[in-house]
Write an enzyme that holds these catalytic residues in place. Structure first.
Site: not given
Length: 256
Positions: A8, A10-12, A109, A129, A132, A184
């Site tokens: 992906g 961001t990550n594998i 994916d 899914d 990201t 906040t």
């Protein structure tokens, strides 16, 4: 054994299957600056950490949404395991009938997720899914992939919000005690968690109305475990969905 890689933005995600059993799951960071040997070393270190012998692999399969890294990760897998990986993409057998304007544009994916979801939970189904990007795929009751929706992931939205404003802090993604935030941080958490859950519920309502019948709803992705419990629809959370889809796709493309 089978090595499965879901690459992906961001990550594998790394999965090792012994038959149908997932015996290893790990992750490494997607880094566009890394070369083949750097990925090979990192992959080899992970396999050794879990005492998996790299020469015991009979096959490998890769799903990637980061085309510039495809060559490097494919060569890294070949160096470590000695096998040439199957790349998920146009022309491979999946068993899913794709009916969108241009099937070649379908993200691998999304395809892999649809393969696993229909195999495990049946058709029709809606597949979410949450990574990201937040993506939705729809398979109708005839098993036809009809399309879906793509929107910014909750992490990306939060990063944009905090980087574009002077007074809003970075926060952890977790549900606050109430929808109406008393400060906040709670207000931001409410928007991120409950707002995303409401988005999923609302989109599911619209899809089910368009289909005209009920469907199984499945979710995967690293952020799903924080969001799904707060949805009003019954959504099955399966964090192994894409790895299981990769295993299924690999075996559909082997000669018997």
């Amino acid at each position: 054994m089978l090595l499965a890689l879901d690459m992906g933005n961001t990550n594998i995600t790394i999965g090792v299957f012994d038959g149908e059993k997932l015996v290893l799951e790990s992750r490494m960071t997607t880094d566009r600056t890394k070369m083949t040997d750097q990925y090979a070393v990192e992959l080899l270190d992970i396999l050794r950490l879990y005492q998996v012998q790299p020469d015991h692999f009979d096959g490998a399969v890769i799903c990637s949404v980061v085309p510039p890294l495809d060559h490097a990760i494919r060569r890294a897998v070949r160096k470590v395991t000695g096998v040439s990986p199957l790349m998920v993409g146009p022309g491979i057998r999946t068993g899913v009938n794709i009916r969108i304007d241009d099937p070649a544009q379908l993200g691998p994916d999304l395809l892999v997720g649809a393969v696993a979801a229909t195999a495990k939970y049946g058709a029709p189904c809606i597949i979410w899914d949450l990574g990201t990007a937040t993506t939705m795929s729809v398979v109708d009751r005839e098993g036809i992939f009809r399309g879906g929706a793509i929107m910014p992931g909750v992490g990306v939205s939060l990063d944009t919000l905090t980087s574009s404003t002077s007074l809003l802090p970075r926060i952890s993604l977790e549900a606050p005690p109430h929808t109406i935030g008393a400060n906040t941080i709670e207000s931001m958490q409410s928007g991120a968690v409950f707002g995303t859950a409401a988005l999923l519920d609302g989109m599911c309502d619209r899809v089910l109305e368009e289909l005209g019948y009920t469907a199984a709803i499945v979710a995967t992705g690293g952020l799903g475990h924080e969001i799904i419990p707060h949805c009003r629809h019954h959504i099955l959370y399966d964090d192994k969905l894409l790895l299981e889809g990769l295993r299924l796709v690999y075996h559909k493309n082997q000669k018997h």
